[in-house]
Motif scaffolding. Structure first.
Motif: not given
Length: 146
Positions: A4-7, A17, A19, A33, A37, A40-41
């Motif tokens: 995933t692109r999130y930390k 997650y 962003f 947060y 995912v 968060l999206d």
């Protein structure tokens, strides 16, 4: 495990997650947060939509926004009779309506159209519906364009 692109961050044993959201309408980045995912999206999409439409304060109700908008924007160059008509329409048809308590960030054009259709179903004339639409529809457009 999918990439995933999130930390990922771990707080109190829970994995979140993370962003950092930046936008031209924000003075400083906002950290978002989510436990998943997808969550968060959804938060990112909601905030992006609000920022793109310039709705910053979600606590403001339509009633307050309409009052301020009528006084500061719409009625500046209008005659006394027009201002009186807007005030009468506000008191008789908008005060206590389904639009009244909706937060301005949750309001959309479909809510406006639904309210106008309800007025027609209740037996109000087309002229009454037009007099309600005259201040309400531009107010909603102004809220999302400014």
């Amino acid at each position: 495990m999918a990439r995933t692109r999130y930390k990922k961050k771990i707080k109190n044993g829970n994995t979140y997650y993370f962003f950092r959201f930046t936008h031209k309408n924000l003075r400083r980045p906002r950290d978002l947060y989510g436990k998943t995912v997808a969550e968060l999206d959804a938060k990112i999409q909601k905030l992006k939509n609000e920022m793109d439409h310039n709705v910053h304060v979600s606590k403001v109700k339509f009633e307050d926004y309409l009052k301020i908008w009528l006084e500061t924007v719409r009625c500046i160059s209008k005659k006394k009779g027009t201002i009186g008509g807007y005030q009468s329409t506000y008191r008789n048809h908008i005060l206590g309506s389904i639009l009244y308590d909706i937060p301005i960030s949750d309001l959309n054009v479909l809510d406006d159209q639904e309210y106008l259709n309800d007025l027609l179903r209740q037996g109000h004339s087309y002229n009454v519906v037009c007099s309600v639409r005259n201040p309400v529809s531009p107010c909603i457009r102004y809220a999302f364009q400014q």
